[in-house]
Write an enzyme that holds these catalytic residues in place. Structure first.
Site, PDB file in Angstrom:
ATOM      1  N   ASP A 130      71.799  48.899  68.730  1.00  0.00           N
ATOM      2  CA  ASP A 130      72.909  49.266  67.841  1.00  0.00           C
ATOM      3  C   ASP A 130      72.472  50.494  67.048  1.00  0.00           C
ATOM      4  O   ASP A 130      71.334  50.945  67.154  1.00  0.00           O
ATOM      5  CB  ASP A 130      73.323  48.091  66.968  1.00  0.00           C
ATOM      6  CG  ASP A 130      72.270  47.757  65.938  1.00  0.00           C
ATOM      7  OD1 ASP A 130      71.228  48.440  65.905  1.00  0.00           O
ATOM      8  OD2 ASP A 130      72.481  46.814  65.168  1.00  0.00           O
ATOM      9  N   ASP A 132      78.102  40.494  72.166  1.00  0.00           N
ATOM     10  CA  ASP A 132      76.795  40.106  71.627  1.00  0.00           C
ATOM     11  C   ASP A 132      77.063  39.281  70.391  1.00  0.00           C
ATOM     12  O   ASP A 132      78.079  39.478  69.705  1.00  0.00           O
ATOM     13  CB  ASP A 132      75.955  41.329  71.225  1.00  0.00           C
ATOM     14  CG  ASP A 132      76.347  41.858  69.860  1.00  0.00           C
ATOM     15  OD1 ASP A 132      77.404  42.513  69.756  1.00  0.00           O
ATOM     16  OD2 ASP A 132      75.633  41.589  68.874  1.00  0.00           O
ATOM     17  N   CYS A 148      73.539  20.608  82.742  1.00  0.00           N
ATOM     18  CA  CYS A 148      72.980  21.929  82.386  1.00  0.00           C
ATOM     19  C   CYS A 148      71.599  22.075  83.030  1.00  0.00           C
ATOM     20  O   CYS A 148      70.819  21.128  83.089  1.00  0.00           O
ATOM     21  CB  CYS A 148      72.880  22.050  80.870  1.00  0.00           C
ATOM     22  SG  CYS A 148      72.026  23.558  80.331  1.00  0.00           S
ATOM     23  N   CYS A 194      69.113  24.196  82.064  1.00  0.00           N
ATOM     24  CA  CYS A 194      68.098  24.863  81.229  1.00  0.00           C
ATOM     25  C   CYS A 194      66.867  23.977  81.046  1.00  0.00           C
ATOM     26  O   CYS A 194      66.915  22.771  81.302  1.00  0.00           O
ATOM     27  CB  CYS A 194      68.678  25.270  79.885  1.00  0.00           C
ATOM     28  SG  CYS A 194      68.689  23.952  78.656  1.00  0.00           S
ATOM     29  N   CYS A 235      67.433  20.900  78.775  1.00  0.00           N
ATOM     30  CA  CYS A 235      68.242  19.811  79.350  1.00  0.00           C
ATOM     31  C   CYS A 235      67.563  19.134  80.529  1.00  0.00           C
ATOM     32  O   CYS A 235      67.764  17.949  80.771  1.00  0.00           O
ATOM     33  CB  CYS A 235      69.616  20.335  79.754  1.00  0.00           C
ATOM     34  SG  CYS A 235      70.645  20.684  78.309  1.00  0.00           S
ATOM     35  N   HIS A 284      68.597  26.657  75.183  1.00  0.00           N
ATOM     36  CA  HIS A 284      69.783  26.016  75.748  1.00  0.00           C
ATOM     37  C   HIS A 284      71.043  26.821  75.442  1.00  0.00           C
ATOM     38  O   HIS A 284      71.861  27.072  76.324  1.00  0.00           O
ATOM     39  CB  HIS A 284      69.944  24.591  75.215  1.00  0.00           C
ATOM     40  CG  HIS A 284      71.293  24.022  75.511  1.00  0.00           C
ATOM     41  ND1 HIS A 284      71.649  23.536  76.753  1.00  0.00           N
ATOM     42  CD2 HIS A 284      72.428  23.944  74.759  1.00  0.00           C
ATOM     43  CE1 HIS A 284      72.913  23.155  76.744  1.00  0.00           C
ATOM     44  NE2 HIS A 284      73.408  23.399  75.543  1.00  0.00           N
TER      45      HIS A 284
END
Lengths: 376, 376
Positions: free
Chosen positions: A89, A271, A309, A311, A314, A340
């Site tokens: 940014d 974002d 999920c 990830c 999980c 996650h």
């Protein structure tokens, strides 16, 4: 550089070529303020959670570690060991939200660092110089993000200045890209649309900056206090006046539902700090809404944060264990839920891209939102 | 259960079979006080950093999350998703170091929780019950760890009580292991040798507890203020009076050099919070001594923490980047250095085992220490 693969209503499915790889859009950029994702997440982790673009903050890297040091090191990619695209940014948002004793002049902004009170000046040229030192893939233009309750008169003045600053950014980045010792000579520039919630100002500004033929266009100054409906209304009004053959980036937004709605209005890039900020505070995003892990009902719950999920959290840990980690104030707590949540966001974007490709975006969005509002 | 594979001087190279897998000794147990390694390290990470045994604290799990809850969940292995061996300490050390208003009686200790001041009683039976609820692989006997500056008279009384407590631990754990709803019916018991720095008391106690035919024997009450030389002297004197066909565990020790010296005096098991505590504070263990990452000289250093190290931190990040993470107070800082330090300790133990097998332990130790003291 931006290729529009297909559309479904206003929703765009595109790809965006950069020197650091091709970005599939719509995309969620994973926020790493100081050149690192909060919650103890490394760039090795980013590869595992489907992150396409990392986003770092010019202001933080400038006032803390220093962009000169990072340039000496070989740039932000080498510093943080990330070979994918990075968007930086402009520092503008932090200058206007974090600092005190600001003085806005035509040349730029005089302010005091929020770290040590040191007096700093930042204008379009300084912001471009810092981002060039960092060597990010995409630089953002230096703009003013006026207070959401500013008068129309103030906003008109501010937007006009932002346009003049944008022109200076373009000229200066072009110059920096041509220098021998510049790290990324192909650094791209995105302009930022401003105008508060005044659609007439926003539209006029969108038309003006579109003529500058930049690499992409952002909608800034939203998610700063206005309602979701006001935000959606601005997006609906502005997007048709931004180039369709360039990516559109909605800055700092937002919840999964915000993203689903904004994609439906033509946004490509997003974002937001929500996944990691909520992750550190025990709030997990799921396909059935947001969970608060501190809730006593999870005390003996041996199911994962979100069934199905993929990830690391999980696949390996229960709600009960992660709740225990939060109650015991253990660092792993924030790491697991941040991992996650980012995986959840990045997977959501994957689904969004597939739904647009299949021409079923409206239906997908409707079902997704219906399930998500169950818990909230 | 313990098989002595080979010896090199006093150094033992063994293997120890448990229901949760075989432990190769000498071994360093990775400390996860509240059922989690500090520094944001998960059991998935533990598999990657060569951890053989995880160690958790009975006291912390009892006063915070509660062992009853963990039993209901199916035990600590299931709770933290770790299928390897777990050793739980007895809670004794924390009762004597963390709590206030302690009253030591023949039946056990009355004290106030360091979390909420709640009055708690813990004696041998209570400690065994909690460890049985957790279902760890190895339970430690409940002992008194007297202050290092206690009088000889006090230490004699204390050690005698610790012996009586040990007998009660053995009886009670045997009973718990025979109950239908016990999670780990093969839970093992290690006794603890005490006696301050009085070798006569230590030796007498070692002989007494050796007769109880326990699964292993620990040397406790060291690394609590005495010098390294005093500690080595106690180990040298005590180890010959502990069974050679059982593992010997030196509790809470220590630096890499302490471990190298203790192995040379016949110790098999170690545990210490140094790798993660130092990791969180920016101190990295290397083959050339300990680094302080906050030191300005690392500001632009693009080399890894330790050349040739195979850990995630060293394979991916520079000293300069990790220093930046500490200066920016980012969670990833502590995680990376904790991961590195544990990997360093676990790799050190691997090297130690190889050196004993090769019959070159003295030479290995001498070279290793020579290199390590370079920086310190």
């Amino acid at each position: 550089m931006y290729k529009l693969i297909t559309t479904d209503g206003m929703a765009k499915r595109g790809s965006f070529d950069t020197v650091h790889g091709t970005i599939q859009t719509p995309v969620f950029m994973n926020v790493g303020t100081a050149g690192v994702i909060k919650g103890g997440i490394s760039t090795v982790d980013l590869k595992k959670i489907k992150c396409q673009v990392e986003l770092s903050n010019t202001y933080h890297l400038h006032v803390k570690t220093g962009d000169e040091l990072i340039k000496q090191f070989g740039g932000l990619h080498k510093f943080m060991n990330w070979d994918g695209p990075i968007l930086t940014d402009s520092g503008g948002f932090q200058v206007f939200s974090l600092t005190t004793l600001r003085k806005i002049k035509e040349e730029g902004v005089y302010f005091s660092s929020h770290i040590d009170g040191r007096k700093i000046f930042m204008g379009p040229e300084e912001s471009m110089k810092i981002q060039s030192n960092l060597g990010s893939t995409i630089a953002m233009a230096f703009d003013e993000c006026p207070h959401s309750r500013s008068s129309k008169e103030y906003i008109i003045d501010s937007v006009n200045r932002t346009t003049r600053w944008l022109e200076r950014c373009k000229v200066h980045l072009h110059k920096l890209n041509s220098l021998d010792d510049t790290i990324n000579k192909n650094q791209m520039l995105f302009g930022i649309n401003q105008g508060g919630t005044f659609n007439d100002i926003r539209i006029e500004h969108a038309k003006t900056i579109s003529e500058l033929d930049l690499d992409g266009y952002a909608i800034g100054g939203l998610a700063v206090g206005e309602t979701h409906e006001e935000m959606y209304d601005v997006i609906e009004n502005v997007v048709p006046h931004l180039p369709k053959n360039k990516p559109t980036y909605l800055m700092g937004v937002g919840t999964p539902i915000n993203i689903l709605e904004a994609v439906d209005r033509g946004v490509d890039f997003f974002d937001c700090v929500y996944p990691t900020r909520n992750g550190r505070h025990g709030h997990a995003y799921t396909n059935h809404g947001k969970l608060n892990l501190l809730n006593k009902k999870h005390e003996l719950d041996d199911s994962p944060l979100d069934e199905g999920c993929g990830c690391e959290a999980c696949k390996n840990y229960s709600k009960a264990y992660i709740r225990h980690l939060f109650k015991s104030k253990e660092m792993l707590a924030g790491r697991l839920v941040s991992l996650h949540n980012l995986y959840f966001y990045n997977t959501l974007m994957e689904e969004i891209r597939e739904a647009i490709e299949a021409g079923k975006y409206k239906e997908y969005k409707k079902n997704k939102i219906k399930n998500m509002i169950k818990l909230n």
